[in-house]
Design a protein around this motif. Structure first.
Motif, PDB file in Angstrom:
ATOM      1  N   GLY A  64       0.775  -1.231   0.000  1.00  0.00           N
ATOM      2  CA  GLY A  64       0.000   0.000   0.000  1.00  0.00           C
ATOM      3  C   GLY A  64       0.804   1.278   0.000  1.00  0.00           C
ATOM      4  O   GLY A  64       0.249   2.347   0.257  1.00  0.00           O
ATOM      5  N   GLY A  65       2.111   1.228  -0.289  1.00  0.00           N
ATOM      6  CA  GLY A  65       2.918   2.437  -0.304  1.00  0.00           C
ATOM      7  C   GLY A  65       2.507   3.380  -1.421  1.00  0.00           C
ATOM      8  O   GLY A  65       1.908   2.968  -2.418  1.00  0.00           O
ATOM      9  N   SER A  66       2.853   4.647  -1.279  1.00  0.00           N
ATOM     10  CA  SER A  66       2.442   5.640  -2.274  1.00  0.00           C
ATOM     11  C   SER A  66       3.077   5.379  -3.628  1.00  0.00           C
ATOM     12  O   SER A  66       2.444   5.597  -4.671  1.00  0.00           O
ATOM     13  CB  SER A  66       2.793   7.046  -1.787  1.00  0.00           C
ATOM     14  N   VAL A  67       4.321   4.920  -3.644  1.00  0.00           N
ATOM     15  CA  VAL A  67       4.964   4.611  -4.918  1.00  0.00           C
ATOM     16  C   VAL A  67       4.252   3.453  -5.599  1.00  0.00           C
ATOM     17  O   VAL A  67       3.950   3.495  -6.797  1.00  0.00           O
ATOM     18  CB  VAL A  67       6.453   4.282  -4.707  1.00  0.00           C
ATOM     19  N   GLU A  68       3.962   2.395  -4.825  1.00  0.00           N
ATOM     20  CA  GLU A  68       3.263   1.244  -5.404  1.00  0.00           C
ATOM     21  C   GLU A  68       1.876   1.644  -5.913  1.00  0.00           C
ATOM     22  O   GLU A  68       1.440   1.181  -6.971  1.00  0.00           O
ATOM     23  CB  GLU A  68       3.142   0.132  -4.366  1.00  0.00           C
ATOM     24  N   ARG A  69       1.181   2.501  -5.168  1.00  0.00           N
ATOM     25  CA  ARG A  69      -0.145   2.937  -5.620  1.00  0.00           C
ATOM     26  C   ARG A  69      -0.062   3.677  -6.943  1.00  0.00           C
ATOM     27  O   ARG A  69      -0.910   3.491  -7.828  1.00  0.00           O
ATOM     28  CB  ARG A  69      -0.797   3.824  -4.555  1.00  0.00           C
ATOM     29  N   ALA A  70       0.943   4.518  -7.098  1.00  0.00           N
ATOM     30  CA  ALA A  70       1.116   5.244  -8.361  1.00  0.00           C
ATOM     31  C   ALA A  70       1.419   4.286  -9.506  1.00  0.00           C
ATOM     32  O   ALA A  70       0.906   4.445 -10.623  1.00  0.00           O
ATOM     33  CB  ALA A  70       2.227   6.280  -8.229  1.00  0.00           C
ATOM     34  N   HIS A  71       2.245   3.286  -9.237  1.00  0.00           N
ATOM     35  CA  HIS A  71       2.560   2.304 -10.275  1.00  0.00           C
ATOM     36  C   HIS A  71       1.316   1.525 -10.695  1.00  0.00           C
ATOM     37  O   HIS A  71       1.054   1.328 -11.892  1.00  0.00           O
ATOM     38  CB  HIS A  71       3.623   1.318  -9.759  1.00  0.00           C
ATOM     39  N   VAL A  72       0.552   1.069  -9.720  1.00  0.00           N
ATOM     40  CA  VAL A  72      -0.655   0.299 -10.031  1.00  0.00           C
ATOM     41  C   VAL A  72      -1.657   1.161 -10.792  1.00  0.00           C
ATOM     42  O   VAL A  72      -2.301   0.690 -11.743  1.00  0.00           O
ATOM     43  CB  VAL A  72      -1.276  -0.263  -8.740  1.00  0.00           C
ATOM     44  N   ALA A  73      -1.788   2.427 -10.428  1.00  0.00           N
ATOM     45  CA  ALA A  73      -2.714   3.311 -11.135  1.00  0.00           C
ATOM     46  C   ALA A  73      -2.319   3.467 -12.597  1.00  0.00           C
ATOM     47  O   ALA A  73      -3.175   3.453 -13.491  1.00  0.00           O
ATOM     48  CB  ALA A  73      -2.771   4.672 -10.443  1.00  0.00           C
ATOM     49  N   ALA A  74      -1.024   3.609 -12.857  1.00  0.00           N
ATOM     50  CA  ALA A  74      -0.558   3.736 -14.240  1.00  0.00           C
ATOM     51  C   ALA A  74      -0.834   2.446 -15.012  1.00  0.00           C
ATOM     52  O   ALA A  74      -1.286   2.480 -16.165  1.00  0.00           O
ATOM     53  CB  ALA A  74       0.932   4.060 -14.259  1.00  0.00           C
ATOM     54  N   PHE A  75      -0.554   1.314 -14.388  1.00  0.00           N
ATOM     55  CA  PHE A  75      -0.812   0.029 -15.044  1.00  0.00           C
ATOM     56  C   PHE A  75      -2.305  -0.142 -15.335  1.00  0.00           C
ATOM     57  O   PHE A  75      -2.682  -0.543 -16.442  1.00  0.00           O
ATOM     58  CB  PHE A  75      -0.316  -1.098 -14.138  1.00  0.00           C
ATOM     59  N   ARG A  76      -3.144   0.168 -14.366  1.00  0.00           N
ATOM     60  CA  ARG A  76      -4.586   0.047 -14.574  1.00  0.00           C
ATOM     61  C   ARG A  76      -5.072   0.953 -15.711  1.00  0.00           C
ATOM     62  O   ARG A  76      -5.966   0.579 -16.477  1.00  0.00           O
ATOM     63  CB  ARG A  76      -5.337   0.416 -13.289  1.00  0.00           C
ATOM     64  N   ARG A  77      -4.496   2.140 -15.813  1.00  0.00           N
ATOM     65  CA  ARG A  77      -4.861   3.050 -16.896  1.00  0.00           C
ATOM     66  C   ARG A  77      -4.618   2.398 -18.244  1.00  0.00           C
ATOM     67  O   ARG A  77      -5.442   2.476 -19.155  1.00  0.00           O
ATOM     68  CB  ARG A  77      -4.029   4.341 -16.797  1.00  0.00           C
ATOM     69  N   GLY A  78      -3.454   1.743 -18.353  1.00  0.00           N
ATOM     70  CA  GLY A  78      -3.144   1.079 -19.611  1.00  0.00           C
ATOM     71  C   GLY A  78      -4.101  -0.050 -19.924  1.00  0.00           C
ATOM     72  O   GLY A  78      -4.564  -0.194 -21.075  1.00  0.00           O
ATOM     73  N   VAL A  79      -4.419  -0.861 -18.920  1.00  0.00           N
ATOM     74  CA  VAL A  79      -5.371  -1.960 -19.128  1.00  0.00           C
ATOM     75  C   VAL A  79      -6.726  -1.412 -19.561  1.00  0.00           C
ATOM     76  O   VAL A  79      -7.352  -1.907 -20.503  1.00  0.00           O
ATOM     77  CB  VAL A  79      -5.513  -2.806 -17.845  1.00  0.00           C
ATOM     78  N   THR A  80      -7.184  -0.370 -18.864  1.00  0.00           N
ATOM     79  CA  THR A  80      -8.482   0.220 -19.178  1.00  0.00           C
ATOM     80  C   THR A  80      -8.505   0.798 -20.576  1.00  0.00           C
ATOM     81  O   THR A  80      -9.480   0.625 -21.340  1.00  0.00           O
ATOM     82  CB  THR A  80      -8.823   1.308 -18.147  1.00  0.00           C
ATOM     83  N   ASN A  81      -7.433   1.497 -20.976  1.00  0.00           N
ATOM     84  CA  ASN A  81      -7.385   2.110 -22.311  1.00  0.00           C
ATOM     85  C   ASN A  81      -7.395   1.071 -23.419  1.00  0.00           C
ATOM     86  O   ASN A  81      -7.761   1.386 -24.554  1.00  0.00           O
ATOM     87  CB  ASN A  81      -6.140   2.989 -22.438  1.00  0.00           C
ATOM     88  N   ALA A  82      -6.984  -0.146 -23.097  1.00  0.00           N
ATOM     89  CA  ALA A  82      -7.018  -1.227 -24.089  1.00  0.00           C
ATOM     90  C   ALA A  82      -8.275  -2.076 -23.959  1.00  0.00           C
ATOM     91  O   ALA A  82      -8.369  -3.140 -24.580  1.00  0.00           O
ATOM     92  CB  ALA A  82      -5.782  -2.107 -23.941  1.00  0.00           C
ATOM     93  N   GLY A  83      -9.240  -1.634 -23.162  1.00  0.00           N
ATOM     94  CA  GLY A  83     -10.514  -2.329 -23.055  1.00  0.00           C
ATOM     95  C   GLY A  83     -10.498  -3.547 -22.151  1.00  0.00           C
ATOM     96  O   GLY A  83     -11.408  -4.381 -22.231  1.00  0.00           O
ATOM     97  N   GLY A  84      -9.516  -3.631 -21.245  1.00  0.00           N
ATOM     98  CA  GLY A  84      -9.410  -4.830 -20.426  1.00  0.00           C
ATOM     99  C   GLY A  84      -9.763  -4.644 -18.971  1.00  0.00           C
ATOM    100  O   GLY A  84      -9.446  -5.515 -18.140  1.00  0.00           O
ATOM    101  N   ALA A  85     -10.434  -3.542 -18.605  1.00  0.00           N
ATOM    102  CA  ALA A  85     -10.694  -3.256 -17.188  1.00  0.00           C
ATOM    103  C   ALA A  85     -11.474  -4.376 -16.508  1.00  0.00           C
ATOM    104  O   ALA A  85     -11.241  -4.684 -15.330  1.00  0.00           O
ATOM    105  CB  ALA A  85     -11.445  -1.934 -17.051  1.00  0.00           C
ATOM    106  N   ALA A  86     -12.404  -4.995 -17.222  1.00  0.00           N
ATOM    107  CA  ALA A  86     -13.237  -6.037 -16.616  1.00  0.00           C
ATOM    108  C   ALA A  86     -12.453  -7.304 -16.303  1.00  0.00           C
ATOM    109  O   ALA A  86     -12.942  -8.173 -15.579  1.00  0.00           O
ATOM    110  CB  ALA A  86     -14.408  -6.371 -17.543  1.00  0.00           C
ATOM    111  N   ARG A  87     -11.235  -7.402 -16.813  1.00  0.00           N
ATOM    112  CA  ARG A  87     -10.435  -8.603 -16.605  1.00  0.00           C
ATOM    113  C   ARG A  87      -9.516  -8.506 -15.381  1.00  0.00           C
ATOM    114  O   ARG A  87      -8.751  -9.418 -15.122  1.00  0.00           O
ATOM    115  CB  ARG A  87      -9.554  -8.875 -17.837  1.00  0.00           C
ATOM    116  N   VAL A  88      -9.550  -7.401 -14.642  1.00  0.00           N
ATOM    117  CA  VAL A  88      -8.573  -7.162 -13.576  1.00  0.00           C
ATOM    118  C   VAL A  88      -9.141  -7.537 -12.211  1.00  0.00           C
ATOM    119  O   VAL A  88     -10.275  -7.181 -11.873  1.00  0.00           O
ATOM    120  CB  VAL A  88      -8.139  -5.678 -13.557  1.00  0.00           C
ATOM    121  N   THR A  89      -8.340  -8.269 -11.435  1.00  0.00           N
ATOM    122  CA  THR A  89      -8.635  -8.571 -10.036  1.00  0.00           C
ATOM    123  C   THR A  89      -7.458  -8.102  -9.199  1.00  0.00           C
ATOM    124  O   THR A  89      -6.315  -8.452  -9.486  1.00  0.00           O
ATOM    125  CB  THR A  89      -8.838 -10.086  -9.817  1.00  0.00           C
ATOM    126  N   GLU A  90      -7.722  -7.305  -8.165  1.00  0.00           N
ATOM    127  CA  GLU A  90      -6.630  -6.714  -7.379  1.00  0.00           C
ATOM    128  C   GLU A  90      -6.762  -7.079  -5.910  1.00  0.00           C
ATOM    129  O   GLU A  90      -7.855  -7.118  -5.359  1.00  0.00           O
ATOM    130  CB  GLU A  90      -6.649  -5.189  -7.519  1.00  0.00           C
TER     131      GLU A  90
END
Length: 310
Positions: free
Chosen positions: A167-193
């Motif tokens: 849950g660190g701030s750096v890790e949160r920023a990394h995960v947010a960037a990764f999720r953005r990429g997944v979402t922009n490629a239409g894969g948001a429904a495939r993610v479990t966190e």
């Protein structure tokens, strides 16, 4: 491609283990032992590349391993007894950049701050006109990696992307960037966190990974710090792919690490040395596809290299 330096001529290494003398044509690379162990695990050829490198202006690199309990004192002593064109500070010495710059105002100070949460969260050192700071455009690469994995799973027509992060701030920023990429490629429904405490033990780690695997994940993006090795061992046993950072060229888990986002250290060092004193520069992180499966067709713009095993 990370460690290859195009157009660079090797310097002569004296036979018999004799070190080249430090001169005004040398940049001293100051390395604390914990940092250096972590980086050379990720980039096994790095020390050889450093020792064989000549910079754009003809200056060379000299390596100082600072294993003392007080590495800053050891660095000051080294700088006092030899002359250099500049010094490159790696974490965690980079946090003392302002003090080094003030003590040596005629010395170029290049500050590398990309590794470790303590370094990443620290404010950019004020330093002064002789300091150049270097950081990575890591989130851009993580966003591309998210898009790439979404495209890969769309081609597979099955499976999900798991995310396991502290849950660190750096890790949160990394995960947010990764999720953005997944979402922009239409894969948001495939993610479990799932989140895991930074102080979690291996048993808690395995429980979190088991919960993700019950969700039919095919690839797990790991942001778990020192637990990464244990997580990869578990995923390897279960035949699940992983995405990690800075594992693109290190040994082990070649068939498990499907994707790695790498911060190329030699490129960062060279960019800092080549930049103007007093400036800040950014270096792109790289997306490296692994050897466990072929990359998806038509996605070449989303990765920088495909790993090969010697």
């Amino acid at each position: 491609m990370v460690l290859a330096v195009a157009g660079v001529m090797p310097i002569l290494i004296l036979a018999g283990g004799c070190a080249r003398q430090d001169t005004e044509d040398t940049y001293l690379v100051a390395l604390e032992a914990p940092f250096w162990r972590a980086v050379t695990e990720a980039y096994p050829e790095l020390e050889a590349e450093l020792r064989a490198s000549v910079l754009a202006d003809g200056r060379a690199l000299s390596i100082a391993h600072l294993d003392a309990e007080e590495p800053l004192d050891a660095l000051h002593a080294r700088l006092a007894r030899s002359r250099h064109a500049g010094v490159v500070l790696t974490p965690l010495l980079s946090l003392q950049a302002e003090e080094v710059a003030a003590a040596h105002p005629d010395l170029r100070v290049v500050v590398l701050t990309w590794t470790g949460e303590a370094a990443a969260e620290a404010a950019t050192p004020a330093g002064g006109p002789n300091v150049t700071s270097v950081s990575f455009l890591r989130n851009d690469a993580l966003e591309r990696a998210g898009r790439l994995l979404a495209v890969y799973l769309a081609d597979q027509q099955e499976g999900r992307i798991g995310i396991l992060a502290t849950g660190g701030s750096v890790e949160r920023a990394h995960v947010a960037a990764f999720r953005r990429g997944v979402t922009n490629a239409g894969g948001a429904a495939r993610v479990t966190e799932r989140r895991i405490d930074r102080s979690a033990d291996s048993a808690a780690l395995k429980r979190s990974l088991a919960a993700l695997q019950r969700s039919e994940v095919q690839v797990v993006y790991l942001e778990v710090g020192s637990l990464t090795g244990a997580a990869l061992e578990t995923l390897a046993r279960d035949g699940t792919f992983a995405m990690v950072r800075n594992w693109g060229y290190r040994s082990g888990f070649e068939e498990t690490v499907l994707l790695s986002v790498n911060d190329p250290p030699l490129e960062a060092l060279r960019a800092g040395v080549d930049a103007d004193p007093g400036s800040s520069v950014e270096v792109a992180s790289e997306v490296v596809w692994g050897t466990g499966a072929p990359p998806p067709d038509g996605a070449e713009d989303l990765y920088d290299a495909v790993r090969t095993i010697p």
